[in-house]
Design a protein around this motif. Structure first.
Motif, short mmCIF file in Angstrom:
data_model
loop_
_atom_site.label_atom_id
_atom_site.label_comp_id
_atom_site.label_asym_id
_atom_site.label_seq_id
_atom_site.Cartn_x
_atom_site.Cartn_y
_atom_site.Cartn_z
N GLY A 149 -3.12 0.65 -3.76
CA GLY A 149 -2.82 -0.69 -3.27
C GLY A 149 -2.61 -1.65 -4.42
O GLY A 149 -3.22 -1.50 -5.48
N VAL A 150 -1.73 -2.62 -4.21
CA VAL A 150 -1.51 -3.68 -5.20
C VAL A 150 -2.29 -4.90 -4.72
O VAL A 150 -1.97 -5.48 -3.68
CB VAL A 150 -0.01 -4.02 -5.35
CG1 VAL A 150 0.17 -5.20 -6.29
CG2 VAL A 150 0.75 -2.80 -5.85
N GLY A 171 4.87 4.19 2.24
CA GLY A 171 3.96 3.07 2.08
C GLY A 171 4.26 1.99 3.09
O GLY A 171 5.13 2.13 3.96
N THR A 172 3.54 0.88 2.97
CA THR A 172 3.68 -0.19 3.94
C THR A 172 3.29 -1.53 3.34
O THR A 172 2.50 -1.59 2.40
CB THR A 172 2.80 0.09 5.18
OG1 THR A 172 2.99 -0.95 6.15
CG2 THR A 172 1.32 0.15 4.81
N LEU A 173 3.86 -2.57 3.88
CA LEU A 173 3.34 -3.92 3.66
C LEU A 173 2.38 -4.19 4.81
O LEU A 173 2.73 -3.99 5.98
CB LEU A 173 4.46 -4.96 3.67
CG LEU A 173 5.55 -4.84 2.61
CD1 LEU A 173 6.56 -5.98 2.76
CD2 LEU A 173 4.94 -4.85 1.22
N HIS A 174 1.18 -4.62 4.48
CA HIS A 174 0.20 -4.83 5.55
C HIS A 174 -0.88 -5.79 5.09
O HIS A 174 -1.10 -5.97 3.89
CB HIS A 174 -0.41 -3.49 5.97
CG HIS A 174 -0.59 -3.35 7.45
ND1 HIS A 174 0.47 -3.22 8.31
CD2 HIS A 174 -1.70 -3.35 8.22
CE1 HIS A 174 0.03 -3.12 9.55
NE2 HIS A 174 -1.29 -3.21 9.52
N CYS A 175 -1.59 -6.38 6.07
CA CYS A 175 -2.73 -7.21 5.74
C CYS A 175 -3.99 -6.34 5.74
O CYS A 175 -4.06 -5.33 6.46
CB CYS A 175 -2.88 -8.37 6.73
SG CYS A 175 -3.17 -7.87 8.44
N TYR A 220 0.86 -1.19 0.00
CA TYR A 220 0.00 0.00 0.00
C TYR A 220 0.89 1.24 0.00
O TYR A 220 1.89 1.28 0.73
CB TYR A 220 -0.90 0.03 1.23
CG TYR A 220 -1.79 -1.19 1.36
CD1 TYR A 220 -2.95 -1.31 0.60
CD2 TYR A 220 -1.48 -2.21 2.25
CE1 TYR A 220 -3.77 -2.43 0.71
CE2 TYR A 220 -2.30 -3.33 2.38
CZ TYR A 220 -3.44 -3.43 1.60
OH TYR A 220 -4.24 -4.54 1.72
N THR A 221 0.54 2.24 -0.80
CA THR A 221 1.36 3.45 -0.89
C THR A 221 0.49 4.71 -0.78
O THR A 221 -0.70 4.69 -1.09
CB THR A 221 2.14 3.50 -2.21
OG1 THR A 221 1.24 3.27 -3.31
CG2 THR A 221 3.23 2.45 -2.23
N LYS A 222 1.15 5.79 -0.35
CA LYS A 222 0.44 7.05 -0.14
C LYS A 222 0.11 7.77 -1.45
O LYS A 222 -1.05 8.12 -1.70
CB LYS A 222 1.28 7.98 0.74
CG LYS A 222 1.30 7.65 2.21
CD LYS A 222 2.24 8.58 2.95
CE LYS A 222 1.82 10.04 2.81
NZ LYS A 222 2.69 10.96 3.57
N ASP A 223 1.11 8.02 -2.26
CA ASP A 223 0.95 8.95 -3.37
C ASP A 223 1.35 8.40 -4.73
O ASP A 223 1.18 9.09 -5.73
CB ASP A 223 1.76 10.22 -3.11
CG ASP A 223 1.37 10.91 -1.80
OD1 ASP A 223 0.16 11.11 -1.60
OD2 ASP A 223 2.27 11.20 -1.00
N LYS A 224 1.89 7.19 -4.78
CA LYS A 224 2.41 6.68 -6.05
C LYS A 224 1.84 5.29 -6.34
O LYS A 224 1.99 4.37 -5.53
CB LYS A 224 3.94 6.61 -5.99
CG LYS A 224 4.60 6.28 -7.32
CD LYS A 224 6.13 6.36 -7.18
CE LYS A 224 6.81 6.13 -8.51
NZ LYS A 224 8.30 6.21 -8.40
#
Length: 334
Positions: free
Chosen positions: A230-231, A210-214, A156-160
């Motif tokens: 999000g991917v 951004g972050t890796l998260h569930c 998950y990322t903020k702006d990109k």
């Protein structure tokens, strides 16, 4: 016909019989007390409901022979205390303890193609599960109760928006394991490690890009208010969920109690797996979309590149775990 001597003998035998019956009854009535400890709070709904069901199942079907006490939210043992507390007997069963040996196998990025394939590999009877659980018991003295389930971890990322690996280069991303941190560094990302409780502010203040998260915890921390992208596929890795017990403690229990704990553990694993598969896509992802987040899948070519960049990490892990490590990697990739 009784005389006084015979009568006294008869009374003595009756009293002895009554005493023996009382002693037997006392032994039979003595319950096996077990303690289950987890650091997960009730706000993690799926985990809390699965835990409550697990404890209730044991207490109900134990019919007084087994009594299980339940401690959540780290009130008995914090996450980094669980393995020590398990060995010391503070708790008999713990949830996904930090630092469990060999379990870092499940944190290897892009090793499993899907959550379904991961969950299949976590079922008793599966070659991967049997190899891992047997090694845990024989070499480390731990017993898994009923299998391993999973939670997907995504980008998950903020702006990109991320459509290729180059898009992650230069971004500071929160990693959630040593293995995922190594992968992020490999592709040129900056890496930060921090508790999920600090994630919202770190994103808000620009400490993280951004972050890796569930999905469930991401929404639980309200990060959809800050992140825009999000991917959705592929998942980077799957966090394993399992219940752990000391093998010698388990093996000393009566056989019917062992069977009960394994049955309860299987129910716990199946509930966790099915609920996360269902709720991630029907509850949590819709909440992210409602907040304005945009999702995309990586192309098959980029997904293949993700796997290729992770392969050296798999190899290093395998070499550090000898023959069993090599076998586990081979089984996951064949």
């Amino acid at each position: 016909m009784f005389n006084s001597k015979n009568l006294r003998g008869y009374i003595f035998l009756v009293l002895v019989g009554m005493l023996v019956a009382c002693l037997i009854g006392s032994v039979q009535a003595k319950s096996i007390n077990l303690v289950y400890s987890t650091y997960v709070p009730p706000s993690y709904k799926i985990e809390y409901e699965s835990d409550s069901s697990f404890v209730n199942y044991v207490n109900e079907h134990g019919e007084g022979k087994v009594i299980m006490k339940y401690y959540n939210s780290g009130t008995l043992l914090k996450g980094n205390e669980e393995l020590v507390g398990l060995a010391a007997g503070t708790a008999d069963i713990v949830y996904c303890p930090y630092g469990s040996p060999l379990i870092d196998y499940y944190f290897l990025p892009f090793l499993f193609d899907s959550q379904k394939s991961f969950n299949e590999a976590g079922k008793p009877g599966n070659e991967i599960y049997e190899t891992l659980s047997r090694t845990l018991e024989q070499e480390y003295g731990y017993k898994i109760l009923g299998g391993v389930s999973s939670v997907p971890y995504r980008i998950y990322t903020k702006d990109k928006q991320i459509t290729k690996l180059e898009d992650l280069k230069g971004l500071v991303i929160r990693a959630t394991s040593k293995e995922t941190g190594e992968w992020l560094k490999t592709i040129g990302s900056g890496v930060e490690f921090m508790p999920s409780s600090e994630l919202y502010l770190a994103l808000q203040r620009g400490v993280l890009d951004g972050t890796l998260h569930c999905p469930s915890s991401f929404v639980g921390r309200s990060c959809q208010e800050i992140c825009k992208y999000g991917v959705s596929s592929p998942d980077v890795y799957y966090t394993p969920m399992f219940l752990l017990m000391m093998a010698d403690r388990f093996n000393k229990l009566p056989e019917d109690v062992q069977i009960l704990l394994l049955e309860a553990g299987n129910r716990w694993v199946e509930n966790q797996g099915s609920r996360h598969l269902q709720d991630d896509e029907t509850v949590f992802v819709p909440k992210m979309i409602k907040a304005g987040m945009v999702f995309n899948e990586l192309s098959p070519e980029v997904a293949a590149e993700c796997k290729k960049t992770a392969e050296p990490i798999w190899k290093t892990w395998a070499e550090s775990h000898g023959d069993v490590g090599s076998r586990l990697i081979e089984m996951a990739t064949k």
